[in-house]
Design an enzyme around this catalytic site. Sequence first.
Site: not given
Length: 616
Positions: A23, A86, A185, A209
């Site tokens: 992850d 990211k 994800e 999330d």
Amino acid sequence: MAKISINMKSGEVVEPELIIGIDLGTTNSLVAYVRNGETHIVKDPSGKTSLVPSIVHFNLNGEVIVGETAKQNLITSPERTIYSVKRLLGKSYVDITSVESNLAYDIIDQEDQLVKVKIDDNFHSPVGLSAEILKYLKKRIENHLGREVSKAVITVPAYFNDSQRQATRDAGKLAGLDVLRIINEPTAASLAYGVGLDKEKVETVAVYDLGGGTFDVSILRIEDGVFDVLSTNGDTFLGGDDFDKAIMRHWMSENNISQEHLKEDKSLNQMLRIKAEDAKKILSNNDVYSSEDSQFSLTKEKFIELVQPLIKRTLECTDFAVKDAEIKIEEIDKIILVGGSTRMPIIKSTLEEYFKKEVYNELNPDEVVAMGAAIQADILAGNTKGYLLIDVTPLSLGIETVGGLMDPIIPRNSKIPISAGRSYTTSVDGQTNLKVAVYQGERDLVEHNRKLGEFILKEIPPMAAGMPKIEVHFMLDADGILKVKASEKRSGHSTEVKIKSQYGISEEEMGRMLLDSIQNAEYDMKIKSLLEAKNEARSIVLSSKKFIKQNSAIFNQDEIQTLESHIEDLENSLNGDDKDVVNSAMNQLNEFANPLAQRAMDYNISKALKGKGILE
Ligand code: AMP
């Protein structure tokens, strides 16, 4: 039961294939694996935490430091410490101008337009920086297992476009990992909860999330062990940090601390930030937060009031996701929570009220995605048979056609992997080259969409307009990477390109593109029908002129003159912007030309037959 394989020739015990799950998060990253059906998240050597802060620090000796040690330099040496990398992956400088002002390190604008980070005189690409985090994770798991690993599954947000996915894959390669699959994800989180294991069951799942800095929500449907992302929505600038900021703002107003004061007094700023996060976490299990400085206390009730607008924003995104999935909210069977911020009980209770269902949160919300990645890796290793993962493409992919129109070949929300094609032809006589420009987006005109790339199909044998049969084929693979092939069927000539867009797309931009397409639907429809009418008119003008040339002997001067004046009217109508004028000029020309065409055809047929002597 543990399984052992033995090589019958050598008699050696063969280790089962081990593919790791990663992850790669904005704030933290994790690495996990499955052994004998059991998922393990690898912790640091002290066994305290599985989270590796996604932070890379370059110290003055030129060493690269990753994770917790790098995080300690965030305050003392911000310009040499890279976080949130990211957010920069697969992005151009233009894409990240909104992010840049929030970053403490230098981002530079290079000629190739891809973002780079400058430290001393060195330039670091987000791919290279992400590779450093991946190398660290690889080392961590290798130390833990006592063996080398080389294959991995890496997760990305469902809204990542192909250049962001490709950048993630490249980072893996740079870190010495063979990235077998990039998975979404929310899909990974669902797998961690065992969704899809009962093949008889059709389930619809919402994955909510809420991390430290980002929020996204996805709706998945799982049928026959196939995972299908129906829709995804979110806000990449909404997360736990905003909850902390809401508390800070409250304390500032209560204690008359101005924004300017806080800017100057860095240590007060830091102290308040830490205290606010502390208060938020304490209030997850207590009704009151009180610190030694009594002016910085908070009740749960007040906290809930302060963060209401933030929670509301997440529900608005959820509304959109449900709508996009074209399902009713009652059809959602399970709600899965991901991200550290979902530990706040107010999130769980709000969602239970919203969905009118029990919410799943028994797994560690920081670890579910890595767990799912490891489970997918185990499936790929062949240890869990019979599962296939399917995702969707978030924006339509298509090519530019005459007049700047967008012709979608793969529509938005199509399940991937997918392969689709369409036939085209040339619009000019003797055309030997054809430009294929690939776009992403929902608007009818390509100028409003995003260009992913272009190439030229060369060496088309010269033929009359409309004769070549050109097939354009799109292949979007399971990682969301697009291959485009154009071929001329009559000559068999073909060209193929892999579209690896240099300019990444930001999530905000993607949202904006979707919204634009809805708001401009009426305008787009008008422009589209005008351009289509003009395209048709142009080809009629060309064929009518050719028609006169080929049949001048059959018609009298009057007929030819009238035909020419109709053609001229039609040509003039092309200068205006009125679809009705173009259509009416086209009708008039057609009306006059049809009987002439009939006559010409009869004449030509009888001439041809006579030539063959059949009428004798
Ligand atoms: P992530 O990016 O998923 O690691 O999420 C980190 C975020 O979760 C940060 O904003 C943390 O403050 C928040 N967080 C972690 N634990 C708790 C907790 N017990 N209560 C509320 N927020 C938490």
